[in-house]
Design a protein around this motif. Sequence first.
Motif, PDB file in Angstrom:
ATOM      1  N   ARG A   1       0.826  -1.196   0.000  1.00  0.00           N
ATOM      2  CA  ARG A   1       0.000   0.000   0.000  1.00  0.00           C
ATOM      3  C   ARG A   1       0.870   1.259   0.000  1.00  0.00           C
ATOM      4  NH1 ARG A   1      -4.868  -1.604   4.268  1.00  0.00           N
ATOM      5  NH2 ARG A   1      -6.060  -2.895   2.760  1.00  0.00           N
ATOM      6  N   ASN A   2       1.961   1.217   0.753  1.00  0.00           N
ATOM      7  CA  ASN A   2       2.883   2.359   0.728  1.00  0.00           C
ATOM      8  C   ASN A   2       3.475   2.544  -0.675  1.00  0.00           C
ATOM      9  OD1 ASN A   2       2.486   2.939   3.439  1.00  0.00           O
ATOM     10  ND2 ASN A   2       4.138   1.551   4.109  1.00  0.00           N
ATOM     11  N   ASP A   3       3.861   1.391  -1.265  1.00  0.00           N
ATOM     12  CA  ASP A   3       4.390   1.480  -2.630  1.00  0.00           C
ATOM     13  C   ASP A   3       3.327   2.005  -3.593  1.00  0.00           C
ATOM     14  OD1 ASP A   3       6.787   0.520  -1.726  1.00  0.00           O
ATOM     15  OD2 ASP A   3       6.389  -1.592  -2.296  1.00  0.00           O
ATOM     16  N   PHE A   4       2.093   1.524  -3.376  1.00  0.00           N
ATOM     17  CA  PHE A   4       1.001   1.981  -4.246  1.00  0.00           C
ATOM     18  C   PHE A   4       0.757   3.484  -4.091  1.00  0.00           C
ATOM     19  CE2 PHE A   4      -3.519   2.924  -4.776  1.00  0.00           C
ATOM     20  CZ  PHE A   4      -3.705   2.543  -6.109  1.00  0.00           C
ATOM     21  N   ALA A   5       0.824   3.924  -2.811  1.00  0.00           N
ATOM     22  CA  ALA A   5       0.611   5.361  -2.596  1.00  0.00           C
ATOM     23  C   ALA A   5       1.727   6.188  -3.247  1.00  0.00           C
ATOM     24  CB  ALA A   5       0.522   5.648  -1.097  1.00  0.00           C
ATOM     25  N   ILE A   6       2.962   5.693  -3.096  1.00  0.00           N
ATOM     26  CA  ILE A   6       4.096   6.399  -3.713  1.00  0.00           C
ATOM     27  C   ILE A   6       3.954   6.398  -5.227  1.00  0.00           C
ATOM     28  CG2 ILE A   6       6.592   6.291  -4.064  1.00  0.00           C
ATOM     29  CD1 ILE A   6       6.808   5.208  -1.194  1.00  0.00           C
ATOM     30  N   ALA A   7       3.590   5.229  -5.782  1.00  0.00           N
ATOM     31  CA  ALA A   7       3.444   5.150  -7.238  1.00  0.00           C
ATOM     32  C   ALA A   7       2.319   6.040  -7.717  1.00  0.00           C
ATOM     33  CB  ALA A   7       3.173   3.684  -7.632  1.00  0.00           C
TER      34      ALA A   7
ATOM     35  N   GLU B   1       1.489  -1.775 -12.046  1.00  0.00           N
ATOM     36  CA  GLU B   1       2.165  -2.865 -11.336  1.00  0.00           C
ATOM     37  C   GLU B   1       1.931  -2.733  -9.829  1.00  0.00           C
ATOM     38  OE1 GLU B   1       6.221  -2.667 -12.462  1.00  0.00           O
ATOM     39  OE2 GLU B   1       5.880  -3.546 -14.468  1.00  0.00           O
ATOM     40  N   SER B   2       1.983  -1.538  -9.309  1.00  0.00           N
ATOM     41  CA  SER B   2       1.733  -1.330  -7.873  1.00  0.00           C
ATOM     42  C   SER B   2       0.295  -1.687  -7.528  1.00  0.00           C
ATOM     43  CB  SER B   2       2.010   0.130  -7.502  1.00  0.00           C
ATOM     44  OG  SER B   2       3.372   0.438  -7.686  1.00  0.00           O
ATOM     45  N   THR B   3      -0.647  -1.321  -8.448  1.00  0.00           N
ATOM     46  CA  THR B   3      -2.048  -1.678  -8.210  1.00  0.00           C
ATOM     47  C   THR B   3      -2.219  -3.185  -8.186  1.00  0.00           C
ATOM     48  OG1 THR B   3      -2.742   0.395  -9.290  1.00  0.00           O
ATOM     49  CG2 THR B   3      -4.385  -1.376  -9.043  1.00  0.00           C
ATOM     50  N   ALA B   4      -1.548  -3.867  -9.131  1.00  0.00           N
ATOM     51  CA  ALA B   4      -1.634  -5.339  -9.167  1.00  0.00           C
ATOM     52  C   ALA B   4      -1.034  -5.966  -7.902  1.00  0.00           C
ATOM     53  CB  ALA B   4      -0.935  -5.855 -10.423  1.00  0.00           C
ATOM     54  N   LYS B   5       0.113  -5.423  -7.489  1.00  0.00           N
ATOM     55  CA  LYS B   5       0.727  -5.945  -6.253  1.00  0.00           C
ATOM     56  C   LYS B   5      -0.197  -5.715  -5.054  1.00  0.00           C
ATOM     57  CE  LYS B   5       5.596  -5.469  -7.631  1.00  0.00           C
ATOM     58  NZ  LYS B   5       6.886  -4.799  -7.350  1.00  0.00           N
ATOM     59  N   LEU B   6      -0.865  -4.561  -5.023  1.00  0.00           N
ATOM     60  CA  LEU B   6      -1.783  -4.289  -3.924  1.00  0.00           C
ATOM     61  C   LEU B   6      -2.950  -5.275  -3.940  1.00  0.00           C
ATOM     62  CD1 LEU B   6      -2.757  -2.554  -1.587  1.00  0.00           C
ATOM     63  CD2 LEU B   6      -3.860  -1.007  -3.283  1.00  0.00           C
TER      64      LEU B   6
ATOM     65  N   SER C   1      -2.936  -8.248  -5.251  1.00  0.00           N
ATOM     66  CA  SER C   1      -2.389  -9.566  -4.899  1.00  0.00           C
ATOM     67  C   SER C   1      -2.156  -9.678  -3.394  1.00  0.00           C
ATOM     68  CB  SER C   1      -1.089  -9.795  -5.675  1.00  0.00           C
ATOM     69  OG  SER C   1      -0.483 -11.007  -5.273  1.00  0.00           O
ATOM     70  N   ALA C   2      -1.638  -8.609  -2.783  1.00  0.00           N
ATOM     71  CA  ALA C   2      -1.387  -8.645  -1.347  1.00  0.00           C
ATOM     72  C   ALA C   2      -2.694  -8.742  -0.582  1.00  0.00           C
ATOM     73  CB  ALA C   2      -0.605  -7.405  -0.930  1.00  0.00           C
ATOM     74  N   GLU C   3      -3.694  -8.008  -1.060  1.00  0.00           N
ATOM     75  CA  GLU C   3      -4.992  -8.085  -0.390  1.00  0.00           C
ATOM     76  C   GLU C   3      -5.599  -9.481  -0.527  1.00  0.00           C
ATOM     77  OE1 GLU C   3      -7.282  -5.039  -2.140  1.00  0.00           O
ATOM     78  OE2 GLU C   3      -6.430  -3.421  -0.899  1.00  0.00           O
ATOM     79  N   ASN C   4      -5.499 -10.058  -1.733  1.00  0.00           N
ATOM     80  CA  ASN C   4      -6.006 -11.427  -1.933  1.00  0.00           C
ATOM     81  C   ASN C   4      -5.237 -12.436  -1.075  1.00  0.00           C
ATOM     82  OD1 ASN C   4      -7.860 -10.476  -3.766  1.00  0.00           O
ATOM     83  ND2 ASN C   4      -6.535 -10.864  -5.554  1.00  0.00           N
TER      84      ASN C   4
END
Length: 469
Positions: free
Chosen positions: A179-185, A215-220, A222-225
């Motif tokens: 989420r931090n990465d997503f926010a930064i991205a 990619e950050s959205t996808a990682k987010l 995936s992490a949530e799943n």
Amino acid sequence: MPFAEHPLSETHPLASGFRSYQRVQTPNLGRVLARWAAGLGLLTLLAGFLPWTQNIRSTGRLTTLRPQDRPQTVPSTLAGRIARWYVREGQLVKKGDTLVQIAEIKEKYFDPQLVQRTQEQLTAKQGALQENQAKNQALQQQMQALRAGLQVSLNKARNKVIQSELKVNSDEADLRAVRNDFAIAQRQQERQEALYAQGLKSLTEVEQRRLKFQESTAKLQSAENKLAASRQELTNAQLELSSLAAEYQDKMAKSESDRRSVTGYRFDTEGQIAKMRNELANLSIRAGFYFITAPQDGYVVRALKEGLGEIVKEGEPIVTVMPNAPVLAAELYVQPMDIPLLTVGRKVRLQFDGWPALVFSGWPGTSFGTFGGVVSVIDNIDSQGQYRILVTPDPELEPWPKPLRVGSGVYGWALLDNVTIWYELWRQLNGFPPDFVGDPGAAKDGKGGKEGKEAKKAEKGGATEEEAK
């Protein structure tokens, strides 16, 4: 016939006045008869002062003192038919000698191998009981294994819950980083879009930043799943931990039910074994009743059942046995008026049927053919208006004749006090009972000597005064 002149014919004052009186003569026979009559009268008067032993007369029969010495009938313990006789009437038998053999008439006992077959059934039941006990032990071991498996499974499930919790924590940390990465991205993309709108960034750089944002959205996502899956695994682990106890409880309840069924079968089998043992013992004892034996030494008096093949009922007498060498006793019956005068230990004289005797009841010492006895038993209740007493041989006098048999007649005289003949006649004419002389064994109890005589005299005097009243 010659006549003698009266000795007073000349001197008597009437002789001169009456001529016929002078001719009266007294015969010699008259004098003799008068003298004999005077003598007999004097003897009778003197005989009235002779001693006379008071007694109580009674009749009865010979019996035995001990109940086991009396004639007894030997019954058949079981119902059957007479198969064989081993004795004859009048035969002397010993205790345990076989008298009669009985055969079965009930179809239940026809099998000659019934005892052996019942023993085989008992052995089979005992084997089944042993196997049942082995199964019970196996079920107990199974229960122990289930308890141990339950503990292992519970520990395993708890560990899995802990692992799931740790994984959830790890996935939550990863999600926060993503989420931090997503926010930064997202912020970088927004800046790039603003710079691109100002013409400071190229479209290529904006597209690269957009790609990184995707990619950050996808990682987010995936992490949530992944976190949701971890949380689901934790929930499943917790549910498995909760259901594991119920699952093993069901298995243990089923094992306990099987064990109790086995225990119930064991108790039922033990009851059947006890019943079969009882039946086997009864059959073994019953086999011994086929031969009726003599209960004691004696003579076979009479066969109450004759022939072979005759049916006898259970408990029906078959033969009568008279014990050998019984202890004889005279069974006498006394009137109720005389029974208070008798006590245990009183002397009795007896005359037996078939034995020559000359009896003077009042003078027992001059009697011939009588035998001495002692009162041993006095019944407390009457029998048809009379009281029964049992008289045994007097050990201080001559023994009773050996040829005597149980059932023969007996005449008895219970000896009481010594009185004069005239007193006894006077008592008989008035219907008074004999004098009460007390307990004959009182002298042995310390009432002998002068005191005993005075007490006896006082007692006798009191009885006499009551009779006079």
